[in-house]
Motif scaffolding. Structure first.
Motif, PDB file in Angstrom:
ATOM      1  N   VAL A   1       0.743  -1.177   0.038  1.00  0.00           N
ATOM      2  CA  VAL A   1       0.078  -0.111   0.128  1.00  0.00           C
ATOM      3  C   VAL A   1       0.909   1.267   0.032  1.00  0.00           C
ATOM      4  CG1 VAL A   1      -1.737   1.355   1.192  1.00  0.00           C
ATOM      5  CG2 VAL A   1      -1.868  -1.118   1.131  1.00  0.00           C
ATOM      6  N   VAL A   2       0.588   2.367  -0.960  1.00  0.00           N
ATOM      7  CA  VAL A   2       0.827   3.579  -0.624  1.00  0.00           C
ATOM      8  C   VAL A   2      -0.001   4.321  -0.253  1.00  0.00           C
ATOM      9  CG1 VAL A   2       1.870   5.395  -1.979  1.00  0.00           C
ATOM     10  CG2 VAL A   2       2.434   3.158  -2.774  1.00  0.00           C
ATOM     11  N   LEU A   3       0.479   5.344   0.722  1.00  0.00           N
ATOM     12  CA  LEU A   3      -0.488   6.367   1.238  1.00  0.00           C
ATOM     13  C   LEU A   3      -0.377   7.686   0.456  1.00  0.00           C
ATOM     14  CD1 LEU A   3       0.497   5.773   4.993  1.00  0.00           C
ATOM     15  CD2 LEU A   3      -1.660   4.962   3.971  1.00  0.00           C
ATOM     16  N   PHE A   4      -1.651   8.173   0.272  1.00  0.00           N
ATOM     17  CA  PHE A   4      -1.581   9.355  -0.636  1.00  0.00           C
ATOM     18  C   PHE A   4      -3.041  10.286  -0.203  1.00  0.00           C
ATOM     19  CE2 PHE A   4      -3.373  11.232  -4.771  1.00  0.00           C
ATOM     20  CZ  PHE A   4      -2.534  12.163  -4.697  1.00  0.00           C
ATOM     21  N   GLY A   5      -2.548  11.627   0.320  1.00  0.00           N
ATOM     22  CA  GLY A   5      -3.433  12.399   0.756  1.00  0.00           C
ATOM     23  C   GLY A   5      -3.147  13.797   0.476  1.00  0.00           C
ATOM     24  N   ASP A   6      -4.085  14.920   0.418  1.00  0.00           N
ATOM     25  CA  ASP A   6      -4.056  16.066   0.283  1.00  0.00           C
ATOM     26  C   ASP A   6      -4.241  17.061   1.597  1.00  0.00           C
ATOM     27  OD1 ASP A   6      -6.772  15.769  -0.464  1.00  0.00           O
ATOM     28  OD2 ASP A   6      -6.754  17.697  -1.167  1.00  0.00           O
TER      29      ASP A   6
ATOM     30  N   VAL B   1       2.864   9.794  -0.111  1.00  0.00           N
ATOM     31  CA  VAL B   1       3.103  10.911  -0.925  1.00  0.00           C
ATOM     32  C   VAL B   1       2.169  12.018  -0.190  1.00  0.00           C
ATOM     33  CG1 VAL B   1       2.508  12.092  -3.015  1.00  0.00           C
ATOM     34  CG2 VAL B   1       3.526   9.788  -3.070  1.00  0.00           C
ATOM     35  N   LEU B   2       2.402  13.379   0.276  1.00  0.00           N
ATOM     36  CA  LEU B   2       1.668  14.046   0.993  1.00  0.00           C
ATOM     37  C   LEU B   2       1.711  15.537  -0.093  1.00  0.00           C
ATOM     38  CD1 LEU B   2       3.377  13.591   4.584  1.00  0.00           C
ATOM     39  CD2 LEU B   2       1.566  12.218   3.622  1.00  0.00           C
ATOM     40  N   VAL B   3       0.513  15.841  -0.032  1.00  0.00           N
ATOM     41  CA  VAL B   3       0.286  17.220  -0.966  1.00  0.00           C
ATOM     42  C   VAL B   3      -0.527  18.227  -0.077  1.00  0.00           C
ATOM     43  CG1 VAL B   3      -0.872  18.059  -2.975  1.00  0.00           C
ATOM     44  CG2 VAL B   3      -0.236  15.523  -3.023  1.00  0.00           C
ATOM     45  N   TYR B   4       0.413  19.507   0.006  1.00  0.00           N
ATOM     46  CA  TYR B   4       0.298  20.437   0.774  1.00  0.00           C
ATOM     47  C   TYR B   4      -0.434  19.937   2.300  1.00  0.00           C
ATOM     48  CZ  TYR B   4      -3.866  20.375  -2.522  1.00  0.00           C
ATOM     49  OH  TYR B   4      -4.759  20.040  -3.275  1.00  0.00           O
ATOM     50  N   PRO B   5       0.609  19.344   2.961  1.00  0.00           N
ATOM     51  CA  PRO B   5       0.050  18.714   4.190  1.00  0.00           C
ATOM     52  C   PRO B   5       0.059  19.633   5.367  1.00  0.00           C
ATOM     53  CG  PRO B   5       2.242  17.962   3.820  1.00  0.00           C
ATOM     54  CD  PRO B   5       1.839  18.987   2.635  1.00  0.00           C
TER      55      PRO B   5
ATOM     56  N   THR C   1       1.627  12.105  -9.399  1.00  0.00           N
ATOM     57  CA  THR C   1       1.541  10.784 -10.039  1.00  0.00           C
ATOM     58  C   THR C   1       2.801   9.835 -10.137  1.00  0.00           C
ATOM     59  OG1 THR C   1      -0.284  11.682 -11.140  1.00  0.00           O
ATOM     60  CG2 THR C   1       0.356   9.774 -11.834  1.00  0.00           C
ATOM     61  N   LEU C   2       3.860  10.559 -10.778  1.00  0.00           N
ATOM     62  CA  LEU C   2       4.971   9.565 -10.765  1.00  0.00           C
ATOM     63  C   LEU C   2       5.650   9.227  -9.479  1.00  0.00           C
ATOM     64  CD1 LEU C   2       6.549  11.886 -13.756  1.00  0.00           C
ATOM     65  CD2 LEU C   2       5.723   9.594 -13.835  1.00  0.00           C
ATOM     66  N   ALA C   3       5.353  10.129  -8.506  1.00  0.00           N
ATOM     67  CA  ALA C   3       6.067   9.807  -7.067  1.00  0.00           C
ATOM     68  C   ALA C   3       5.082   8.506  -6.605  1.00  0.00           C
ATOM     69  CB  ALA C   3       5.807  10.818  -6.035  1.00  0.00           C
ATOM     70  N   VAL C   4       3.689   8.560  -6.660  1.00  0.00           N
ATOM     71  CA  VAL C   4       3.145   7.564  -6.277  1.00  0.00           C
ATOM     72  C   VAL C   4       3.486   6.354  -6.960  1.00  0.00           C
ATOM     73  CG1 VAL C   4       0.524   6.538  -6.369  1.00  0.00           C
ATOM     74  CG2 VAL C   4       0.895   8.963  -5.562  1.00  0.00           C
ATOM     75  N   GLU C   5       3.831   6.276  -8.591  1.00  0.00           N
ATOM     76  CA  GLU C   5       3.963   5.223  -9.321  1.00  0.00           C
ATOM     77  C   GLU C   5       5.286   4.675  -8.792  1.00  0.00           C
ATOM     78  OE1 GLU C   5       4.147   3.727 -13.861  1.00  0.00           O
ATOM     79  OE2 GLU C   5       4.124   5.832 -13.271  1.00  0.00           O
ATOM     80  N   ALA C   6       6.408   5.403  -8.321  1.00  0.00           N
ATOM     81  CA  ALA C   6       7.780   5.143  -8.034  1.00  0.00           C
ATOM     82  C   ALA C   6       7.614   4.464  -6.762  1.00  0.00           C
ATOM     83  CB  ALA C   6       8.657   6.133  -8.072  1.00  0.00           C
ATOM     84  N   LEU C   7       6.856   5.039  -5.542  1.00  0.00           N
ATOM     85  CA  LEU C   7       6.991   4.395  -4.398  1.00  0.00           C
ATOM     86  C   LEU C   7       6.127   2.883  -4.537  1.00  0.00           C
ATOM     87  CD1 LEU C   7       6.163   7.151  -1.951  1.00  0.00           C
ATOM     88  CD2 LEU C   7       8.349   6.277  -2.439  1.00  0.00           C
TER      89      LEU C   7
END
Length: 307
Positions: free
Chosen positions: A143-148, A173-177, A293-299
């Motif tokens: 699992v990759v965690l992803f949230g904004d 991957v954390l976006v403007y956390p 998106t590339l960061a999510v894919e790489a992880l």
């Protein structure tokens, strides 16, 4: 702060349209009306789902989730949505989840966690934890965690709790956390009146999130308050430069690196909070979404290319 120079016209058009749909009022409108306006704003910028993405609404240990699939996924992205812990749900970020699934080929599980103030902290965190344990027991491949924004806070909180018990957590991957308590970091001072999000907005959201529960300093509330940053998953944090939360991402990455972890900070020049909404209208936002998106894919593939 001279935002006229920092922010380009495409982004200003997004800001002006947002101001029309989410007008500031003093005193604020009732919460039910503000949620209606937030949903209408989300729908205004909602993109059509890419073709080939299938969805199914399911129950994850009592928590509603929406599962997005394309083909035969090799891993899963657990997505926690933003909205200040007060707004949003499965529909508000539906297009973002669908595009992540389409671009990466990964399964995406979006969490419909309970909202404050009706359900103050730690309700949202507990729901996300239930969804994470369900996801790991239901699907193979990690699992990759992803949230904004608020969702990024929840992802980081999950990573801190999971580090000793979930070997299949691949990264986050954390976006403007939002990661700390409202404070006096340079970005809180420089951008206290920034377009899209102000320091006053953050104070109000944190108050609604706590609802008289007292001072919350644990990592499930504010991951930056943790005393231990060792053994955390590889992390890529994206911030908007014109955002009071910019330094939350920077400080979090610095603490991870100091503890010997893998972490990288990307600060997006000229962008504002919530810029993911504008990824199809604003060139800078679209380019950042591609990097995300590339960061999510790489992880998800176990690749680390930021050293």
């Amino acid at each position: 702060m001279n935002y006229e120079k920092l922010i380009d016209e495409e982004t200003w058009a997004f800001i002006r349209r947002t101001d029309e749909l989410l007008p500031s009022e003093d005193p604020p409108a009732p919460l039910t009306e503000r949620r209606r306006l937030y949903d209408a704003w989300s729908n205004e910028f909602r993109a059509r789902r890419p073709s080939g993405v299938d969805t199914e609404d399911r129950d994850a240990n009592g928590v509603p989730v929406r599962v997005y699939t394309v083909g035969q996924p090799t891993c899963t992205v657990l997505f926690c949505h933003g909205g200040g812990f007060v707004f949003g749900g499965l529909n508000s970020h539906d297009d973002i989840c669908a595009e992540i699934a389409a671009h990466t080929g990964y399964r995406v599980v979006a969490v419909d966690y309970r909202l404050a103030p009706e359900y103050p902290h730690p309700a949202a965190f507990e729901d996300c934890w239930q969804a994470l344990t369900w996801t790991q027991s239901s699907f193979q491949g990690g699992v990759v965690l992803f949230g904004d924004s608020a969702g990024a806070n929840l992802c980081a909180a999950l990573a801190h709790k999971a580090r000793s018990s979930m070997a299949e957590l691949l990264g986050q991957v954390l976006v403007y956390p939002l990661l700390g308590k409202v404070s006096d970091t340079p970005s809180y001072q420089e951008h206290m009146s920034a377009p899209m999000l102000t320091r006053a907005d953050l104070l109000q959201m944190q108050q609604l999130r706590q609802m008289g529960n007292g001072e919350s300093a644990d990592a499930s509330f504010a991951p930056l308050e943790d005393l231990d940053f060792a053994d955390l998953v590889p992390t890529v944090a994206f911030s908007a430069d014109c955002d009071p939360l910019r330094d939350d991402a920077r400080l979090y990455v610095e603490k991870l690196l100091a503890a010997g972890g893998k972490a990288h900070w990307v600060n997006e020049a000229g962008l504002v909070h919530s810029y993911l909404r504008a990824r199809h209208e604003v060139r800078r936002a679209g380019e950042s979404f591609e990097r995300i998106t590339l960061a999510v894919e790489a992880l998800g593939q176990g690749i680390w290319s930021w050293d």
